[in-house]
Design a protein around this motif. Sequence first.
Motif, PDB file in Angstrom:
ATOM      1  N   SER A  99       8.315  15.143 -53.135  1.00  0.00           N
ATOM      2  CA  SER A  99       8.641  15.212 -51.711  1.00  0.00           C
ATOM      3  C   SER A  99       8.682  16.673 -51.279  1.00  0.00           C
ATOM      4  O   SER A  99       8.780  17.578 -52.110  1.00  0.00           O
ATOM      5  N   VAL A 100       8.595  16.902 -49.992  1.00  0.00           N
ATOM      6  CA  VAL A 100       8.647  18.257 -49.444  1.00  0.00           C
ATOM      7  C   VAL A 100       9.804  18.341 -48.454  1.00  0.00           C
ATOM      8  O   VAL A 100       9.916  17.515 -47.541  1.00  0.00           O
ATOM      9  N   VAL A 101      10.662  19.325 -48.661  1.00  0.00           N
ATOM     10  CA  VAL A 101      11.802  19.572 -47.790  1.00  0.00           C
ATOM     11  C   VAL A 101      11.460  20.774 -46.910  1.00  0.00           C
ATOM     12  O   VAL A 101      11.435  21.916 -47.376  1.00  0.00           O
ATOM     13  N   LEU A 120       2.412  20.353 -47.769  1.00  0.00           N
ATOM     14  CA  LEU A 120       2.438  18.899 -47.583  1.00  0.00           C
ATOM     15  C   LEU A 120       1.273  18.204 -48.288  1.00  0.00           C
ATOM     16  O   LEU A 120       1.346  17.008 -48.582  1.00  0.00           O
ATOM     17  N   GLN A 121       0.208  18.930 -48.590  1.00  0.00           N
ATOM     18  CA  GLN A 121      -0.917  18.314 -49.310  1.00  0.00           C
ATOM     19  C   GLN A 121      -0.520  17.872 -50.723  1.00  0.00           C
ATOM     20  O   GLN A 121      -1.214  17.069 -51.337  1.00  0.00           O
ATOM     21  N   LEU A 122       0.610  18.386 -51.243  1.00  0.00           N
ATOM     22  CA  LEU A 122       1.053  18.040 -52.593  1.00  0.00           C
ATOM     23  C   LEU A 122       1.856  16.743 -52.647  1.00  0.00           C
ATOM     24  O   LEU A 122       2.190  16.264 -53.738  1.00  0.00           O
ATOM     25  N   LEU A 123       2.171  16.181 -51.507  1.00  0.00           N
ATOM     26  CA  LEU A 123       2.989  14.968 -51.475  1.00  0.00           C
ATOM     27  C   LEU A 123       2.362  13.839 -52.277  1.00  0.00           C
ATOM     28  O   LEU A 123       1.171  13.565 -52.177  1.00  0.00           O
ATOM     29  N   GLU A 124       3.187  13.197 -53.077  1.00  0.00           N
ATOM     30  CA  GLU A 124       2.794  11.944 -53.717  1.00  0.00           C
ATOM     31  C   GLU A 124       4.058  11.192 -54.094  1.00  0.00           C
ATOM     32  O   GLU A 124       5.161  11.602 -53.724  1.00  0.00           O
ATOM     33  N   GLU A 125       3.911  10.110 -54.825  1.00  0.00           N
ATOM     34  CA  GLU A 125       5.033   9.184 -55.021  1.00  0.00           C
ATOM     35  C   GLU A 125       6.306   9.880 -55.505  1.00  0.00           C
ATOM     36  O   GLU A 125       7.394   9.602 -55.024  1.00  0.00           O
ATOM     37  N   ASN A 126       6.210  10.800 -56.453  1.00  0.00           N
ATOM     38  CA  ASN A 126       7.408  11.419 -57.013  1.00  0.00           C
ATOM     39  C   ASN A 126       7.563  12.884 -56.609  1.00  0.00           C
ATOM     40  O   ASN A 126       8.331  13.619 -57.215  1.00  0.00           O
ATOM     41  N   LYS A 152      12.066  13.638 -60.791  1.00  0.00           N
ATOM     42  CA  LYS A 152      11.814  13.720 -59.354  1.00  0.00           C
ATOM     43  C   LYS A 152      11.593  15.183 -58.989  1.00  0.00           C
ATOM     44  O   LYS A 152      12.302  16.066 -59.479  1.00  0.00           O
ATOM     45  N   VAL A 153      10.613  15.446 -58.130  1.00  0.00           N
ATOM     46  CA  VAL A 153      10.298  16.806 -57.717  1.00  0.00           C
ATOM     47  C   VAL A 153      10.441  16.911 -56.202  1.00  0.00           C
ATOM     48  O   VAL A 153       9.919  16.076 -55.454  1.00  0.00           O
ATOM     49  N   SER A 154      11.159  17.933 -55.746  1.00  0.00           N
ATOM     50  CA  SER A 154      11.166  18.250 -54.320  1.00  0.00           C
ATOM     51  C   SER A 154      10.813  19.718 -54.158  1.00  0.00           C
ATOM     52  O   SER A 154      11.096  20.534 -55.035  1.00  0.00           O
ATOM     53  N   ILE A 155      10.154  20.035 -53.061  1.00  0.00           N
ATOM     54  CA  ILE A 155       9.696  21.401 -52.802  1.00  0.00           C
ATOM     55  C   ILE A 155      10.368  21.896 -51.538  1.00  0.00           C
ATOM     56  O   ILE A 155      10.246  21.278 -50.478  1.00  0.00           O
TER      57      ILE A 155
END
Length: 298
Positions: A154-156, A146-152, A135-138
């Motif tokens: 998320s952006v914090v 936010l353009q990097l958002l996808e299923e796995n 899982k990846v969060s930024i």
Amino acid sequence: MNEKQATSHIMLVDGMALLFRAFYATSITGHFQINSKGIPTNAVSGFLKHMLTAVSSFNPSHLAVCWDMGSKTFRSELYTEYKGNRGEAPIELIPQFDLVKEVVASFDIPNIGLVGYEADDCIGTVAKALKDDMKVSILTGDQDILQLLEENISVVLLKKGFGNYQVHTPDSFYEEKGITPRQMIDLKGLMGDPSDNYPGVKGIGEKTALKLLQQFESIDGILENLNDLSKSHRTKIEQSLDMLHLSRTLAEIKCDVPVSCSISDSELRYNRNKVINMLDEVELKGIHRYLADEKEYA
């Protein structure tokens, strides 16, 4: 997804976003926290508070910090006015650029950056490379990511103060904007970005850009259907074609930068005494309480 994938979670920290936010939050009152060596530490202190509070809140198993490596990038080569509206960094912030990396290194957390690219590009590259394994969060204050958002992924997003966040997923982004995260690149191509100093299509704002993308999906779709646009919108786009394509290129985060981050190197297991020694050397007060207990780390 195997058990390791289900439990592994890397948080990628947008170092510059946190550092600048921390600096300006305190510098406005002239509170630079200058230590006995004459070095300001207010940005480094605030950066650590943001990072460690997020670690406590989201409990990632892995952590890495990405940085800009100077103002000259492939974007400034493409468009000399890119970010040209930004002045020089405040003199009190300049020595903190290297200092913060030294402090991050004391946690045995990777510092990632590459001359010619922005932190966003490094974040995008690492996020895409690891998303199938964990899982990846930024963690950032910058909505461009936010353009990097996808299923796995998320952006914090940091909100005002410490420990206040807005967590975005592809679904929440769509609910808010009515477009997909990838369409955000075309959105910025159309409307431009005043903070990064590129104009997009003169006279096209966010409301119109969103409407066009919801109808035609992409810039390519819009250009293929110019005759279906109002005369006003068609004329504006036709008069700004070169800037439209350039703005889209400037807006897109590159995800194929020659940087990497190994899963083993980014595992969050720091030596508490080593970190405390660094904090004491730099005279960063009030950070110790943000550190994990002895039982959690070596």
